[in-house]
Write a protein that holds these residues in place. Sequence first.
Motif, PDB file in Angstrom:
ATOM      1  N   ARG A   1       0.835  -1.210   0.000  1.00  0.00           N
ATOM      2  CA  ARG A   1       0.000   0.000   0.000  1.00  0.00           C
ATOM      3  C   ARG A   1       0.863   1.250   0.000  1.00  0.00           C
ATOM      4  O   ARG A   1       0.574   2.216  -0.715  1.00  0.00           O
ATOM      5  CB  ARG A   1      -0.933  -0.001   1.213  1.00  0.00           C
ATOM      6  CG  ARG A   1      -2.064  -0.990   1.098  1.00  0.00           C
ATOM      7  CD  ARG A   1      -2.915  -0.986   2.345  1.00  0.00           C
ATOM      8  NE  ARG A   1      -4.048  -1.907   2.182  1.00  0.00           N
ATOM      9  CZ  ARG A   1      -4.923  -2.164   3.135  1.00  0.00           C
ATOM     10  NH1 ARG A   1      -4.831  -1.571   4.320  1.00  0.00           N
ATOM     11  NH2 ARG A   1      -5.920  -3.010   2.913  1.00  0.00           N
ATOM     12  N   GLU A   2       1.902   1.239   0.814  1.00  0.00           N
ATOM     13  CA  GLU A   2       2.802   2.397   0.882  1.00  0.00           C
ATOM     14  C   GLU A   2       3.504   2.592  -0.460  1.00  0.00           C
ATOM     15  O   GLU A   2       3.615   3.717  -0.954  1.00  0.00           O
ATOM     16  CB  GLU A   2       3.822   2.209   2.012  1.00  0.00           C
ATOM     17  CG  GLU A   2       4.654   3.430   2.270  1.00  0.00           C
ATOM     18  CD  GLU A   2       3.841   4.667   2.623  1.00  0.00           C
ATOM     19  OE1 GLU A   2       4.211   5.766   2.150  1.00  0.00           O
ATOM     20  OE2 GLU A   2       2.836   4.562   3.344  1.00  0.00           O
ATOM     21  N   ALA A   3       3.976   1.516  -1.080  1.00  0.00           N
ATOM     22  CA  ALA A   3       4.635   1.615  -2.385  1.00  0.00           C
ATOM     23  C   ALA A   3       3.656   2.126  -3.441  1.00  0.00           C
ATOM     24  O   ALA A   3       4.014   2.946  -4.293  1.00  0.00           O
ATOM     25  CB  ALA A   3       5.198   0.251  -2.788  1.00  0.00           C
ATOM     26  N   TYR A   4       2.425   1.695  -3.373  1.00  0.00           N
ATOM     27  CA  TYR A   4       1.389   2.143  -4.319  1.00  0.00           C
ATOM     28  C   TYR A   4       1.139   3.641  -4.151  1.00  0.00           C
ATOM     29  O   TYR A   4       1.078   4.386  -5.112  1.00  0.00           O
ATOM     30  CB  TYR A   4       0.112   1.339  -4.096  1.00  0.00           C
ATOM     31  CG  TYR A   4      -1.014   1.710  -5.028  1.00  0.00           C
ATOM     32  CD1 TYR A   4      -1.083   1.165  -6.307  1.00  0.00           C
ATOM     33  CD2 TYR A   4      -2.000   2.612  -4.639  1.00  0.00           C
ATOM     34  CE1 TYR A   4      -2.119   1.503  -7.171  1.00  0.00           C
ATOM     35  CE2 TYR A   4      -3.042   2.957  -5.479  1.00  0.00           C
ATOM     36  CZ  TYR A   4      -3.094   2.395  -6.755  1.00  0.00           C
ATOM     37  OH  TYR A   4      -4.104   2.734  -7.594  1.00  0.00           O
ATOM     38  N   ARG A   5       0.972   4.076  -2.888  1.00  0.00           N
ATOM     39  CA  ARG A   5       0.745   5.498  -2.626  1.00  0.00           C
ATOM     40  C   ARG A   5       1.908   6.353  -3.133  1.00  0.00           C
ATOM     41  O   ARG A   5       1.706   7.455  -3.637  1.00  0.00           O
ATOM     42  CB  ARG A   5       0.533   5.743  -1.127  1.00  0.00           C
ATOM     43  CG  ARG A   5      -0.860   5.415  -0.638  1.00  0.00           C
ATOM     44  CD  ARG A   5      -1.095   5.938   0.770  1.00  0.00           C
ATOM     45  NE  ARG A   5      -0.319   5.227   1.782  1.00  0.00           N
ATOM     46  CZ  ARG A   5      -0.706   4.120   2.403  1.00  0.00           C
ATOM     47  NH1 ARG A   5      -1.873   3.584   2.141  1.00  0.00           N
ATOM     48  NH2 ARG A   5       0.072   3.546   3.306  1.00  0.00           N
ATOM     49  N   ALA A   6       3.123   5.837  -2.997  1.00  0.00           N
ATOM     50  CA  ALA A   6       4.293   6.581  -3.446  1.00  0.00           C
ATOM     51  C   ALA A   6       4.328   6.695  -4.978  1.00  0.00           C
ATOM     52  O   ALA A   6       4.834   7.684  -5.511  1.00  0.00           O
ATOM     53  CB  ALA A   6       5.568   5.913  -2.944  1.00  0.00           C
ATOM     54  N   ARG A   7       3.794   5.710  -5.695  1.00  0.00           N
ATOM     55  CA  ARG A   7       3.787   5.702  -7.157  1.00  0.00           C
ATOM     56  C   ARG A   7       2.689   6.552  -7.750  1.00  0.00           C
ATOM     57  O   ARG A   7       2.827   7.074  -8.844  1.00  0.00           O
ATOM     58  CB  ARG A   7       3.587   4.277  -7.681  1.00  0.00           C
ATOM     59  CG  ARG A   7       4.766   3.406  -7.684  1.00  0.00           C
ATOM     60  CD  ARG A   7       4.579   2.142  -8.542  1.00  0.00           C
ATOM     61  NE  ARG A   7       3.232   1.678  -8.747  1.00  0.00           N
ATOM     62  CZ  ARG A   7       2.625   0.702  -8.041  1.00  0.00           C
ATOM     63  NH1 ARG A   7       3.271   0.118  -7.054  1.00  0.00           N
ATOM     64  NH2 ARG A   7       1.403   0.331  -8.314  1.00  0.00           N
ATOM     65  N   ILE A   8       1.554   6.611  -7.098  1.00  0.00           N
ATOM     66  CA  ILE A   8       0.368   7.271  -7.646  1.00  0.00           C
ATOM     67  C   ILE A   8       0.365   8.746  -7.250  1.00  0.00           C
ATOM     68  O   ILE A   8       0.343   9.069  -6.062  1.00  0.00           O
ATOM     69  CB  ILE A   8      -0.928   6.577  -7.150  1.00  0.00           C
ATOM     70  CG1 ILE A   8      -0.905   5.086  -7.493  1.00  0.00           C
ATOM     71  CG2 ILE A   8      -2.167   7.254  -7.694  1.00  0.00           C
ATOM     72  CD1 ILE A   8      -0.777   4.785  -8.967  1.00  0.00           C
ATOM     73  N   PRO A   9       0.355   9.656  -8.256  1.00  0.00           N
ATOM     74  CA  PRO A   9       0.309  11.089  -7.909  1.00  0.00           C
ATOM     75  C   PRO A   9      -1.059  11.453  -7.310  1.00  0.00           C
ATOM     76  O   PRO A   9      -2.067  10.898  -7.682  1.00  0.00           O
ATOM     77  CB  PRO A   9       0.508  11.793  -9.253  1.00  0.00           C
ATOM     78  CG  PRO A   9       0.227  10.781 -10.294  1.00  0.00           C
ATOM     79  CD  PRO A   9       0.380   9.419  -9.674  1.00  0.00           C
ATOM     80  N   ARG A  10      -1.024  12.390  -6.404  1.00  0.00           N
ATOM     81  CA  ARG A  10      -2.269  12.799  -5.741  1.00  0.00           C
ATOM     82  C   ARG A  10      -2.877  13.990  -6.392  1.00  0.00           C
ATOM     83  O   ARG A  10      -2.471  14.936  -6.761  1.00  0.00           O
ATOM     84  CB  ARG A  10      -2.031  13.048  -4.263  1.00  0.00           C
ATOM     85  CG  ARG A  10      -1.712  11.753  -3.586  1.00  0.00           C
ATOM     86  CD  ARG A  10      -1.493  11.970  -2.126  1.00  0.00           C
ATOM     87  NE  ARG A  10      -1.057  10.693  -1.560  1.00  0.00           N
ATOM     88  CZ  ARG A  10      -1.131  10.381  -0.321  1.00  0.00           C
ATOM     89  NH1 ARG A  10      -1.621  11.225   0.531  1.00  0.00           N
ATOM     90  NH2 ARG A  10      -0.715   9.234   0.114  1.00  0.00           N
TER      91      ARG A  10
END
Length: 126
Positions: A117-126
């Motif tokens: 989840r943390e890796a996904y959040r880091a990849r996906i721009p907000r």
Amino acid sequence: MSEYQHTCMIRGDNGQTLRAILDQICNKWTLLIVVTLDQGAVRFTDLHQQIPGISQRMLTLTLRNLERDGLVSRTAYPEAPPRVEYALTPTGQSLIPPALALAGWAIEHVPGIEASREAYRARIPR
């Protein structure tokens, strides 16, 4: 052919019945209630206190659905004040091993899932 596909063919309902049962069993509160009732019959208030975060309304609705589906029995005692206890039926008790297996799987995989989840959040721009 999978067991799911076979069941859907036999029932002829495109899996509606199976999905409805799985929706009930896999909802946010059902497994917590079932595992809590594995300790034996419990009064509503005690059950409410043992499941953090559940509202009285949601506990009532979930217990009614579990009673409707034959997983939980409700016993009302003619006392003043009234006393109501909930307990697992044999069908409800048969859900304990898969529920514990699922909970064990979740506990075992928490670190990896949190890391993903943390890796996904880091990849996906907000």
